[in-house]
Design a protein around this motif. Structure first.
Motif, PDB file in Angstrom:
ATOM      1  N   LEU A   1       0.819  -1.214   0.000  1.00  0.00           N
ATOM      2  CA  LEU A   1       0.000   0.000   0.000  1.00  0.00           C
ATOM      3  C   LEU A   1       0.853   1.264   0.000  1.00  0.00           C
ATOM      4  CD1 LEU A   1      -2.742  -0.809   2.682  1.00  0.00           C
ATOM      5  CD2 LEU A   1      -3.050  -0.771   0.191  1.00  0.00           C
ATOM      6  N   ALA A   2       0.355   2.281  -0.656  1.00  0.00           N
ATOM      7  CA  ALA A   2       0.918   3.620  -0.533  1.00  0.00           C
ATOM      8  C   ALA A   2       0.494   4.219   0.804  1.00  0.00           C
ATOM      9  CB  ALA A   2       0.414   4.501  -1.676  1.00  0.00           C
ATOM     10  N   SER A   3       1.127   5.288   1.209  1.00  0.00           N
ATOM     11  CA  SER A   3       0.693   5.999   2.411  1.00  0.00           C
ATOM     12  C   SER A   3      -0.778   6.374   2.261  1.00  0.00           C
ATOM     13  CB  SER A   3       1.531   7.261   2.614  1.00  0.00           C
ATOM     14  OG  SER A   3       2.870   6.927   2.869  1.00  0.00           O
ATOM     15  N   GLY A   4      -1.537   6.129   3.306  1.00  0.00           N
ATOM     16  CA  GLY A   4      -2.963   6.414   3.273  1.00  0.00           C
ATOM     17  C   GLY A   4      -3.789   5.356   2.580  1.00  0.00           C
ATOM     18  N   GLY A   5      -3.152   4.254   2.165  1.00  0.00           N
ATOM     19  CA  GLY A   5      -3.854   3.220   1.418  1.00  0.00           C
ATOM     20  C   GLY A   5      -4.764   2.358   2.275  1.00  0.00           C
ATOM     21  N   HIS A   6      -5.651   1.622   1.586  1.00  0.00           N
ATOM     22  CA  HIS A   6      -6.642   0.770   2.245  1.00  0.00           C
ATOM     23  C   HIS A   6      -6.499  -0.672   1.765  1.00  0.00           C
ATOM     24  CE1 HIS A   6      -9.451   3.939   3.925  1.00  0.00           C
ATOM     25  NE2 HIS A   6      -8.678   4.658   3.131  1.00  0.00           N
TER      26      HIS A   6
END
Length: 377
Positions: free
Chosen positions: A279-284
């Protein structure tokens, strides 16, 4: 009163499916509907009940929860369904709790009791053997039968010109995968998503991600045949995780950032953890497999400090009577070609079909239980 039917019974933990003559209550109670089953998809959750990974279950029982059929009788208080209707079956919910009333019936306070207790809402069983011994149900549906009793809320009525042999899986696997995208994650156009496992649920998520306009739809699997199908359905990138580090490849594809969203359908501990790393930062991440495995992570370092999220999404957070019809509309418009994933089996091939589902050789096995059914009639 009861009538004789045929059901695929699981006698005990890890037992094979066995076709048996059973009896079903022939007099639906007030909110019940008696349905003649034409066909039923086979879902991993059926296998999870058989092998115990779904948790405790009261054997012997009949599973199946992707049924499609024709209504034979309705109870005295049923208002939305009538005899002769063609229907798809999905999960049950009470319709009165705060979650149901705010449009989230898969979060129903009584969801577990209604779908996993193995009995009707009043505590009685729908099926018995000829000696009167009880046979438990599943999802308040039990579509691995020639006829079954369900609650009115299990039912979505569809047009009679739709081929009932094809559409049963819309009631679980396909609505779960697509709904996880449409409702649970709801990605904006241009965002990126990785889908790990391209079986029925993952493939449905893929098609939904394409409809939502995701710029990168990265599919991960260990079966080249499934990855080829994923490309046909709209995957922008595919990764065989047997051949390369899929997390590294995801970061490469996304210019080092990772994906905005990830869906895991494998239920394997290590892979679910890898999906967090992808995941990227802030990903779900939505881990949606029915599994007894655990997901372990360091809350601060791996989640909080990077503002990542792990989201529970059950049944795609879908209202079946709306979500199923939406998928039919997309299918008829050529945007959700789920029937490309299906292979038909006869009822007596239930164990063969289940094996094909488990080993990955068939994405969505469907048992045609009524061989005399003619589409459109």
């Amino acid at each position: 009163m009861s009538r004789q039917i045929t059901g695929a019974v699981i006698e005990e933990l890890n037992a094979p499916f066995k076709l048996e003559t059973l009896e079903v209550d022939d007099q639906p109670k007030a909110h019940e509907v008696l349905v003649h089953i034409v066909a039923s998809g086979i879902c991993h959750s059926d296998e999870a009940v058989r092998n115990g990974s779904a948790g405790d279950y009261a054997y012997p029982g009949v599973v199946g929860h992707e049924g499609a059929g024709i209504v034979e009788k309705v109870g005295s208080s049923v208002t939305t369904v009538k005899e002769g209707d063609h229907v798809i079956l999905s999960y049950d919910y009470d319709g009165t709790c705060r979650h149901c009333l705010t449009g989230h019936p898969s979060s129903c306070i009584n969801w577990g009791k209604l779908n996993f207790a193995g009995v009707r809402p009043d505590g009685s069983v729908a099926f018995t053997r000829e000696d009167g011994s009880p046979i438990h149900n599943f999802f308040n549906q039990s579509s691995f039968t020639t006829e079954t009793l369900v609650q009115e809320r299990n039912i979505t009525v569809i047009d009679k010109d739709i081929d009932l042999r094809k559409v049963g899986p819309l009631g679980c696997g396909f609505v779960t995968g697509s709904g996880t995208v449409f409702n649970g994650l709801n990605p904006k156009e241009g965002t990126t998503i990785a889908i790990v496992g391209t079986g029925a649920v993952g493939s449905a998520a893929l098609m939904a991600a394409k409809i939502k306009g995701c710029s990168k739809i990265i599919c991960v699997d260990i079966h080249d045949s499934r990855l080829e199908m994923a490309k046909e359905l709209g995957a922008t990138d595919t990764i065989n995780s047997l051949n390369e580090d899929w997390v590294d490849k995801v970061h490469e594809i996304t210019n080092g950032e990772g994906v905005d969203f990830a869906i895991d359908t494998t239920g394997i501990s290590a892979i679910m953890h890898q999906a967090i790393t992808a995941l990227a930062s802030g990903g779900h991440l939505a881990p949606i497999a029915v599994t007894a495995k655990t997901l372990e992570f360091m809350p601060w370092n791996e989640i909080t400090a990077l503002q990542k999220h792990v989201d529970g999404v059950l049944m795609g957070d879908a209202i079946p009577q709306i979500g199923i019809q939406t998928l039919i509309d997309f299918w008829q418009a050529g945007e959700f070609p789920f029937d490309k994933l299906e292979k038909f089996y006869t009822f007596d091939q239930v164990n063969e079909a289940n094996k094909a589902s488990n080993d990955g050789s068939v994405i969505k096995p469907v048992m045609v239980i009524d061989q005399d059914y003619v589409p459109g009639e």
